[in-house]
Design a protein around this motif. Structure first.
Motif, PDB file in Angstrom:
ATOM      1  N   PHE A  72       0.854  -1.181   0.000  1.00 27.53           N
ATOM      2  CA  PHE A  72       0.000   0.000   0.000  1.00 27.53           C
ATOM      3  C   PHE A  72       0.895   1.237   0.000  1.00 27.53           C
ATOM      4  CE2 PHE A  72      -1.829  -3.461   2.466  1.00 27.53           C
ATOM      5  CZ  PHE A  72      -2.991  -3.724   1.746  1.00 27.53           C
ATOM      6  N   GLY A  73       0.793   2.049  -1.062  1.00 23.59           N
ATOM      7  CA  GLY A  73       1.687   3.187  -1.195  1.00 23.59           C
ATOM      8  C   GLY A  73       0.965   4.506  -1.344  1.00 23.59           C
ATOM      9  N   LYS A  74       1.643   5.582  -0.940  1.00 18.92           N
ATOM     10  CA  LYS A  74       1.124   6.937  -1.103  1.00 18.92           C
ATOM     11  C   LYS A  74       2.218   7.834  -1.665  1.00 18.92           C
ATOM     12  CE  LYS A  74      -2.398   6.924   2.557  1.00 18.92           C
ATOM     13  NZ  LYS A  74      -2.875   7.600   3.799  1.00 18.92           N
ATOM     14  N   ASN A  75       1.834   8.662  -2.635  1.00 20.35           N
ATOM     15  CA  ASN A  75       2.744   9.652  -3.235  1.00 20.35           C
ATOM     16  C   ASN A  75       4.050   9.002  -3.682  1.00 20.35           C
ATOM     17  OD1 ASN A  75       0.823  11.691  -2.657  1.00 20.35           O
ATOM     18  ND2 ASN A  75       1.676  11.943  -0.601  1.00 20.35           N
ATOM     19  N   GLN A  76       3.928   7.960  -4.500  1.00 16.77           N
ATOM     20  CA  GLN A  76       5.085   7.224  -4.992  1.00 16.77           C
ATOM     21  C   GLN A  76       5.380   7.571  -6.449  1.00 16.77           C
ATOM     22  OE1 GLN A  76       3.425   3.256  -3.870  1.00 16.77           O
ATOM     23  NE2 GLN A  76       5.478   2.926  -3.043  1.00 16.77           N
ATOM     24  N   VAL A  77       6.658   7.450  -6.808  1.00 10.56           N
ATOM     25  CA  VAL A  77       7.090   7.643  -8.189  1.00 10.56           C
ATOM     26  C   VAL A  77       7.507   6.292  -8.759  1.00 10.56           C
ATOM     27  CG1 VAL A  77       8.769   8.726  -9.708  1.00 10.56           C
ATOM     28  CG2 VAL A  77       7.831  10.010  -7.776  1.00 10.56           C
ATOM     29  N   PHE A  78       6.939   5.930  -9.907  1.00 10.17           N
ATOM     30  CA  PHE A  78       7.273   4.705 -10.632  1.00 10.17           C
ATOM     31  C   PHE A  78       8.026   5.104 -11.892  1.00 10.17           C
ATOM     32  CE2 PHE A  78       3.800   3.675  -7.926  1.00 10.17           C
ATOM     33  CZ  PHE A  78       3.807   2.307  -7.695  1.00 10.17           C
ATOM     34  N   THR A  79       9.170   4.481 -12.147  1.00 14.90           N
ATOM     35  CA  THR A  79       9.965   4.821 -13.322  1.00 14.90           C
ATOM     36  C   THR A  79       9.959   3.668 -14.330  1.00 14.90           C
ATOM     37  OG1 THR A  79      11.986   4.053 -12.228  1.00 14.90           O
ATOM     38  CG2 THR A  79      11.452   6.398 -12.047  1.00 14.90           C
ATOM     39  N   SER A  80      10.366   3.958 -15.554  1.00  9.99           N
ATOM     40  CA  SER A  80      10.339   2.981 -16.650  1.00  9.99           C
ATOM     41  C   SER A  80      10.987   1.660 -16.217  1.00  9.99           C
ATOM     42  CB  SER A  80      11.074   3.545 -17.865  1.00  9.99           C
ATOM     43  OG  SER A  80      10.506   4.784 -18.263  1.00  9.99           O
TER      44      SER A  80
END
Length: 227
Positions: A72-80
């Motif tokens: 469960f995540g909040k305000n996350q950045v996912f990259t290529s």
């Protein structure tokens, strides 16, 4: 992640050498629940493990099992995520997620050493499985532009080494202490890959891409029931 694979290969070779000398194998089964706490993400996982002791002294063990991991995540950045893009930061675009929920069911490998009859030092890692979870609106950033898209957990999980990995995969180093005959407590360091797939290939340069990954390290605590 390279450290995980180096230790895995070293430990596996040690186990193989001990297995050739084994005269008797003792097996053990346990159920496990683990809670992880990291920056922007928390996890809870439920696992079933079966392991076999190796060598004349039966100090080492190797085993397998299944695990349901919930992130469960909040305000996350996912990259290529694809290896051809992840290896070069200049080729990475990103997804921003204000909230994400991912559920992964995987087969795992478990390795360890009995420091004492009550204390174990071990390592486990997901090998293959499937993920599911709700679709959510994400903010895509790439090529100097911002766009809104929809993404959901990548359905297939498979360990392929480093940036080649696909999907949501959980691994951990742990210390487990048996406080009672059948009850153990665990402290662990968790390394968690979470991957999302967008409904369309929102990244177009240098190649088209719809897979994006977040990597989180977490401090974890757990309980185990031996039977």
């Amino acid at each position: 992640m390279k450290l995980f694979y180096t230790l895995f290969l070293f430990t596996f070779m040690c186990f193989s050498a001990n297995a050739q000398e084994a005269t008797k194998k003792k097996s053990e089964q346990l159920l496990d629940v683990t809670f992880g706490f990291g920056s922007g993400q928390s996890t809870i996982s439920f696992g079933y493990f079966k392991s076999w002791d190796l060598g004349k002294k039966q100090g080492f063990y190797i085993g397998t099992g299944v695990r349901l991991s919930n992130a469960f995540g909040k305000n996350q950045v996912f990259t290529s995520a694809p290896a051809s893009l992840a290896a070069n930061s200049a080729n990475k675009d990103s997804l921003f997620s204000s909230a994400a929920s991912t559920y992964a069911f995987n087969i795992l490998l478990n390795l360890g050493y009995h420091i004492s009859p009550k204390l174990d030092l071990g390592f486990n890692i997901d090998l293959i499985g499937a993920s599911f979870g709700p679709s959510r609106i994400k903010l895509f950033s790439g090529n100097g532009t911002l766009d809104v898209t929809t993404a959901e957990p990548t359905s297939m999980n498979v360990l392929l080494v480093g940036n080649n990995d696909r999907g949501t995969l959980n691994s951990e180093f742990y210390l487990r202490y048996k406080v009672y005959k059948k009850i153990g407590v665990k402290l662990a360091y968790q390394h968690f890959f979470t991957e999302l797939t967008t409904i369309e290939k929102v990244q177009t340069v240098p190649v088209q891409n719809d897979r994006f990954r977040n990597i989180t390290n977490l401090f974890s605590v757990g309980l185990a029931y031996h039977f």
